[in-house]
Design an enzyme around this catalytic site. Structure first.
Site, PDB file in Angstrom:
ATOM      1  N   SER A 194     -23.589  59.118  42.911  1.00 14.55           N
ATOM      2  CA  SER A 194     -24.180  58.538  41.695  1.00 14.55           C
ATOM      3  C   SER A 194     -24.533  57.072  41.895  1.00 14.55           C
ATOM      4  O   SER A 194     -23.808  56.329  42.559  1.00 14.55           O
ATOM      5  CB  SER A 194     -23.169  58.649  40.552  1.00 14.55           C
ATOM      6  OG  SER A 194     -23.549  57.821  39.478  1.00 14.55           O
TER       7      SER A 194
ATOM      8  N   TYR B 161     -31.215  55.764  39.112  1.00 12.49           N
ATOM      9  CA  TYR B 161     -32.039  55.701  37.907  1.00 12.49           C
ATOM     10  C   TYR B 161     -33.102  54.651  38.165  1.00 12.49           C
ATOM     11  O   TYR B 161     -32.926  53.769  38.999  1.00 12.49           O
ATOM     12  CB  TYR B 161     -31.191  55.273  36.701  1.00 12.49           C
ATOM     13  CG  TYR B 161     -30.158  56.281  36.272  1.00 12.49           C
ATOM     14  CD1 TYR B 161     -30.524  57.400  35.552  1.00 12.49           C
ATOM     15  CD2 TYR B 161     -28.811  56.097  36.570  1.00 12.49           C
ATOM     16  CE1 TYR B 161     -29.566  58.330  35.140  1.00 12.49           C
ATOM     17  CE2 TYR B 161     -27.853  57.017  36.160  1.00 12.49           C
ATOM     18  CZ  TYR B 161     -28.245  58.128  35.450  1.00 12.49           C
ATOM     19  OH  TYR B 161     -27.298  59.030  35.043  1.00 12.49           O
TER      20      TYR B 161
ATOM     21  N   THR C  52     -33.044  60.433  38.813  1.00  7.46           N
ATOM     22  CA  THR C  52     -32.695  61.133  37.568  1.00  7.46           C
ATOM     23  C   THR C  52     -33.628  60.662  36.455  1.00  7.46           C
ATOM     24  O   THR C  52     -33.728  59.465  36.189  1.00  7.46           O
ATOM     25  CB  THR C  52     -31.220  60.854  37.197  1.00  7.46           C
ATOM     26  OG1 THR C  52     -30.401  61.363  38.251  1.00  7.46           O
ATOM     27  CG2 THR C  52     -30.842  61.536  35.897  1.00  7.46           C
TER      28      THR C  52
ATOM     29  N   LYS D 250     -34.375  64.808  39.321  1.00  6.04           N
ATOM     30  CA  LYS D 250     -33.268  65.513  38.665  1.00  6.04           C
ATOM     31  C   LYS D 250     -33.402  65.364  37.157  1.00  6.04           C
ATOM     32  O   LYS D 250     -33.621  64.267  36.647  1.00  6.04           O
ATOM     33  CB  LYS D 250     -31.934  64.910  39.111  1.00  6.04           C
ATOM     34  CG  LYS D 250     -30.711  65.465  38.368  1.00  6.04           C
ATOM     35  CD  LYS D 250     -29.412  64.943  38.991  1.00  6.04           C
ATOM     36  CE  LYS D 250     -28.187  65.519  38.308  1.00  6.04           C
ATOM     37  NZ  LYS D 250     -27.832  64.846  37.057  1.00  6.04           N
TER      38      LYS D 250
ATOM     39  N   HIS E 133     -28.242  67.382  32.446  1.00  9.53           N
ATOM     40  CA  HIS E 133     -27.228  66.336  32.600  1.00  9.53           C
ATOM     41  C   HIS E 133     -25.873  66.836  32.080  1.00  9.53           C
ATOM     42  O   HIS E 133     -25.081  66.081  31.515  1.00  9.53           O
ATOM     43  CB  HIS E 133     -27.665  65.084  31.818  1.00  9.53           C
ATOM     44  CG  HIS E 133     -27.372  63.776  32.500  1.00  9.53           C
ATOM     45  ND1 HIS E 133     -28.342  62.999  33.081  1.00  9.53           N
ATOM     46  CD2 HIS E 133     -26.211  63.089  32.668  1.00  9.53           C
ATOM     47  CE1 HIS E 133     -27.788  61.890  33.567  1.00  9.53           C
ATOM     48  NE2 HIS E 133     -26.494  61.930  33.335  1.00  9.53           N
TER      49      HIS E 133
END
Ligand SMILES: Cc1cc2nc3c(=O)[nH]c(=O)nc-3n(C[C@H](O)[C@H](O)[C@H](O)COP(=O)(O)O)c2cc1C
Length: 372
Positions: A112, A135, A161, A235, A259
């Site tokens: 992440s 992100y 994402t 994603k 998510h």
């Protein structure tokens, strides 16, 4: 055998129950609960459970295996750890411990952007962690800077994402008053610029008059896919039209995901959206899926509906909370064993034998038409 190992739960449901009982309520709310009334969280689980698997008699199984090659890399089992923020809250071994566990079990891992440990440290903890999630940052330059750091650290792919341009409203987490413990933060984002906003004028909305101006669009994504130093998967897509757009934008893969029900409560379950995306993408790029995978049979169901691989979210939190890296390794082993047993009982020797014909046609609500 250590006391800890002796005390490990015997099955996946035991890990979930034990983690819920062990974690402080606010921590459990952040890691295990979802957005709003948790309709989408529940749908993820329920829609998977509703898919029936055909047992097949007397099929030849000798020489079978669960290997799959994904973006040029072989996985022993078609599973990856889903990117999840702040894992050191659950256990000090954190993301590095999870990477070691995934390596031991031949499972892949996507780190992440909000990991609590430096990406370089996690890369060194084993060979599993090959993908870095990010992100969109405050503009193209900082987003690319993060991507370039990931490439230098030896990651093989990026996962952008796109389903959380703003935070979901997570009722349970808000009610619990969860805050990050001292010393835990998204260390990999240190030093990256944050968007600067002018004060709001009367009647302006924070979201539409401030935040919306710094959100990425499809042009940014296409630019990123074309210029990033690594292949980029997107994603957080559910609608077939978005999946089609992702392919046009140059994505190397698509991850069907809501998510884990943490963002848009009321979104369709990931498994119900999967067939529409698979039909739309038509083999152009791999389609992965996450959301609600709790058992090896769920992995099988997702593969039967066209996923190349699945990502595992909360079961990893369960394992980490109960017994650190050892717990994660055990959870992955249980999932792996269950997938093998499901394959054997369904008469599938390899992943290539798993097809829509292995399950009863799902009558799932929320599947989008492949025409978009
Ligand atoms: C505690 C937690 C943190 C998460 N953090 C991220 C994140 O930083 N980036 C991301 O793309 N997805 C994040 N997700 C979503 C997961 O990657 C994944 O999509 C989801 O957990 C899959 O559903 P499952 O938990 O039912 O398996 C997070 C999920 C959880 C539970």
């Amino acid at each position: 055998m250590t006391d800890q190992a002796r005390a490990l739960p015997g099955g996946l449901a035991g890990y979930a129950t034990r983690a819920e009982a062990l974690l402080p309520p606010a921590t459990a709310a952040y890691f295990l609960r979802g957005a709003g009334r948790e309709e989408t969280c529940r749908a993820n689980l329920r829609d998977l459970e509703q898919i029936r698997i055909w047992p097949r008699a007397l099929a030849p199984l000798a020489g079978g295996h669960t290997q799959r090659t994904l973006l040029g890399r072989r996985l022993d089992v078609p599973m990856l750890i889903a990117p999840m923020a702040y894992l050191p809250v659950l256990d000090a071994e954190g993301e590095a411990g999870v990477a070691a566990a995934a390596t031991a079990q031949g499972v892949g891992m996507c780190l992440s952007a909000q990991a609590g440990q430096p990406m370089e440290t996690v890369r060194e903890a084993g060979t599993a962690c090959q993908w870095m999630q990010l992100y969109w940052q405050a503009g193209r330059a900082p987003t690319m800077a993060l991507a370039e750091r990931a490439a230098r650290a030896g990651f093989a792919a990026l996962v952008l994402t796109v389903d959380a341009p703003v935070n979901g409203i997570r009722d349970a987490e808000i009610a619990s008053g969860f805050t990050l413990p001292a010393g835990i933060r998204a260390v990999n984002l240190d030093g990256l610029p944050r968007p600067q906003f002018a004060p709001l004028k009367d009647g302006e909305s924070v979201l539409f008059d401030r935040v919306a101006h710094v959100l990425p669009d499809w042009e940014d994504v296409a630019w990123f896919c074309a210029n990033a130093p690594l292949p980029v998967l997107l994603k957080g897509l559910l609608h077939p039209a978005d999946a089609a757009q992702a392919v046009v934008a140059g994505a190397a893969g698509v991850i069907v995901s809501n998510h884990g029900g943490r963002v848009l409560d009321g979104a369709p379950s990931a498994i119900s959206a999967l067939p529409g995306v698979v039909a739309q993408v038509c083999g152009a790029v791999p389609v992965l899926m996450d959301g609600g995978i709790r058992r090896g049979a769920d992995v099988f169901r997702a593969l039967a509906l066209g996923a190349s691989a699945v990502l595992i979210g909360r079961p990893v939190c369960h394992g980490l909370a109960v017994a650190g890296a050892l717990g994660v390794s055990h959870v992955l082993r249980l999932l792996r064993d269950e997938l093998e047993v499901t394959m054997a009982l369904a008469g599938c020797r390899t992943l290539e034998d798993i097809s829509p014909a292995c399950v009863q046609p799902p009558t799932l609500s929320g599947s989008c038409s492949s025409e978009g």
